[in-house]
Design an enzyme around this catalytic site. Structure first.
Site, PDB file in Angstrom:
ATOM      1  N   GLY A   7      47.776 -13.166  25.443  1.00 22.43           N
ATOM      2  CA  GLY A   7      48.208 -12.569  24.193  1.00 22.43           C
ATOM      3  C   GLY A   7      49.205 -13.484  23.512  1.00 22.43           C
ATOM      4  N   ALA A   8      48.726 -14.660  23.089  1.00 20.35           N
ATOM      5  CA  ALA A   8      49.617 -15.656  22.495  1.00 20.35           C
ATOM      6  C   ALA A   8      49.777 -15.410  21.003  1.00 20.35           C
ATOM      7  CB  ALA A   8      49.080 -17.071  22.750  1.00 20.35           C
ATOM      8  N   ILE A  11      55.440 -13.662  20.002  1.00 22.12           N
ATOM      9  CA  ILE A  11      56.336 -13.839  21.151  1.00 22.12           C
ATOM     10  C   ILE A  11      55.624 -14.577  22.280  1.00 22.12           C
ATOM     11  CG2 ILE A  11      55.859 -11.629  22.293  1.00 22.12           C
ATOM     12  CD1 ILE A  11      59.355 -13.146  21.794  1.00 22.12           C
ATOM     13  N   GLY A  12      54.324 -14.343  22.450  1.00 21.26           N
ATOM     14  CA  GLY A  12      53.580 -15.053  23.478  1.00 21.26           C
ATOM     15  C   GLY A  12      53.516 -16.548  23.214  1.00 21.26           C
ATOM     16  N   LYS A 185      66.039  -1.598  26.850  1.00 24.56           N
ATOM     17  CA  LYS A 185      65.294  -2.238  25.766  1.00 24.56           C
ATOM     18  C   LYS A 185      64.639  -1.178  24.884  1.00 24.56           C
ATOM     19  CE  LYS A 185      62.833  -5.587  23.623  1.00 24.56           C
ATOM     20  NZ  LYS A 185      61.725  -6.336  24.248  1.00 24.56           N
ATOM     21  N   ASN A 189      64.473  -0.495  20.826  1.00 23.14           N
ATOM     22  CA  ASN A 189      63.183  -0.406  20.126  1.00 23.14           C
ATOM     23  C   ASN A 189      63.036   0.891  19.338  1.00 23.14           C
ATOM     24  OD1 ASN A 189      61.310  -2.115  22.743  1.00 23.14           O
ATOM     25  ND2 ASN A 189      62.171  -2.925  20.859  1.00 23.14           N
ATOM     26  N   ASN A 193      62.392  -0.502  15.636  1.00 18.63           N
ATOM     27  CA  ASN A 193      60.995  -0.786  15.290  1.00 18.63           C
ATOM     28  C   ASN A 193      60.375   0.167  14.276  1.00 18.63           C
ATOM     29  OD1 ASN A 193      61.599  -2.542  17.431  1.00 18.63           O
ATOM     30  ND2 ASN A 193      59.469  -2.596  18.098  1.00 18.63           N
ATOM     31  N   ASN A 203      65.264  -6.541  10.656  1.00 19.83           N
ATOM     32  CA  ASN A 203      66.180  -5.797  11.532  1.00 19.83           C
ATOM     33  C   ASN A 203      67.579  -5.636  10.959  1.00 19.83           C
ATOM     34  OD1 ASN A 203      63.951  -5.970  13.174  1.00 19.83           O
ATOM     35  ND2 ASN A 203      64.968  -7.067  14.835  1.00 19.83           N
ATOM     36  N   GLU A 268      52.587  -0.188  18.375  1.00 14.37           N
ATOM     37  CA  GLU A 268      52.945   0.237  19.730  1.00 14.37           C
ATOM     38  C   GLU A 268      53.789   1.508  19.712  1.00 14.37           C
ATOM     39  OE1 GLU A 268      53.318  -3.599  22.460  1.00 14.37           O
ATOM     40  OE2 GLU A 268      54.638  -3.745  20.728  1.00 14.37           O
TER      41      GLU A 268
END
Length: 313
Positions: A7-8, A11-12, A185, A189, A193, A203, A268
């Site tokens: 999953g690049a 962040i990947g 975390k 989020n 998010n 942010n 997500e």
């Protein structure tokens, strides 16, 4: 150690690039052909406050190109975790470690349905990254990464990964309570998010609006209350101040959920605010802020995924 970034995306690609830059054997796997093509032909370009640099990387859309991996780092979105594990099943040997650095709750459980518990590493990271264009990312915020074993017998292997990350310039620490770190975390989020996704703000700008700060505080306090009811002490003296500090540290970052909305992808939300709602229901707790944020993001998501506003009431 042969490493596969599964999953690049934003962040990947960041983690894969940092690891490759320091001489590690790294593959970046992504199903988006245009992104992978640029990575293969031109390398990964990382833009940050320090400047711009390009790192040669190995990238593919075909899992078979990677061979058997020593470490598979899962960085797909929560809804795609099962499919990603199916895609790379042939790359996971008997001793392959599988690490999640994904947002929210539930990913560890999904991975353990396919991989033995002693081979699973849970982790959280404070790095922020935005995909600017195929093959190009903006490194928007830095911070520590925490990794933890799910079984005591696996600690030494996790320490090897921690050491490798640190040698690659990724500030990483071994946690003896990674579940607490996942919830900590999550606290950030749930406050950041969905509000960025609903408003389109980066942010840092969330703190400019008292109305948003009030909603943030409500969602954060509910999440801490649920964690405490589960016996998880997050050791946060002022949870809202903690989340506000994360906003400031990643001020220019577009959260992953905002990036999903802008790119018309599934979010997500079910692993973040939705997870708080599910855990609260098990405890007969009320979490109205998290429930409303979950519902609002789901409506927003449904509108662009389905392209319809028809009533189901």
């Amino acid at each position: 150690m042969k490493i596969g970034i599964i999953g690049a995306g934003a962040i990947g690609s960041l983690f894969g690039g940092l690891l490759a830059e320091n001489g590690n054997d790294v593959w970046l796997y992504n199903r988006r052909k245009e992104h992978v093509q640029v990575l293969k032909e031109k390398g990964l370009t990382i833009v940050s406050a320090e400047g711009r640099r390009t790192i040669p990387v190995k990238a593919t859309t075909k899992p078979q190109d990677m061979g058997i991996l020593d470490l598979a780092v899962i960085l797909v979105k929560f809804p795609d975790t099962e499919k990603a594990l199916e895609d790379v099943a042939g790359n996971l040997g008997r001793d392959t470690l599988v690490m999640t650095l994904q947002n929210g709750l539930g990913n560890v459980e999904k991975i353990m349905k396919k991989v033995e518990r002693h081979r699973v590493i849970a982790g959280v990271t404070s790095h922020g990254s935005t995909l600017l264009a195929p093959g190009e990312i903006y490194h928007a915020g830095k911070g520590p990464t925490y990794l933890g074993a799910l079984e005591e017998t696996s600690v030494s292997r996790v320490q090897e990964v921690v050491d490798l990350f640190n040698r690659s310039g990724i500030d990483t620490k071994l946690s003896d309570n990674i579940i607490k770190m996942l919830w900590k975390k999550l606290v950030a989020n749930v406050g950041i998010n969905p509000l960025t996704a609903l408003t389109g703000l980066p942010n840092g700008k969330l703190l400019f609006y008292p109305e948003l700060a009030d909603i943030m505080r409500g969602a954060v306090e509910e999440t801490v209350r649920v964690a405490e009811a589960k016996g998880i002490d997050l050791e946060l003296e002022d949870p809202f101040a903690y989340v506000a500090s994360v906003c400031r540290a990643t001020a220019e970052n577009k959260s992953s959920m905002l990036q999903d909305v802008l790119n018309r992808r599934p979010t997500e939300i079910d692993a973040i605010n939705g997870a708080v709602v599910r855990e609260a229901e098990k405890l007969s707790e009320e979490v109205p802020f998290n429930r409303v944020l979950t519902n609002l993001v789901k409506v927003l998501e449904r509108r662009y995924l389905e392209g319809s506003c028809s009533s189901s009431i």
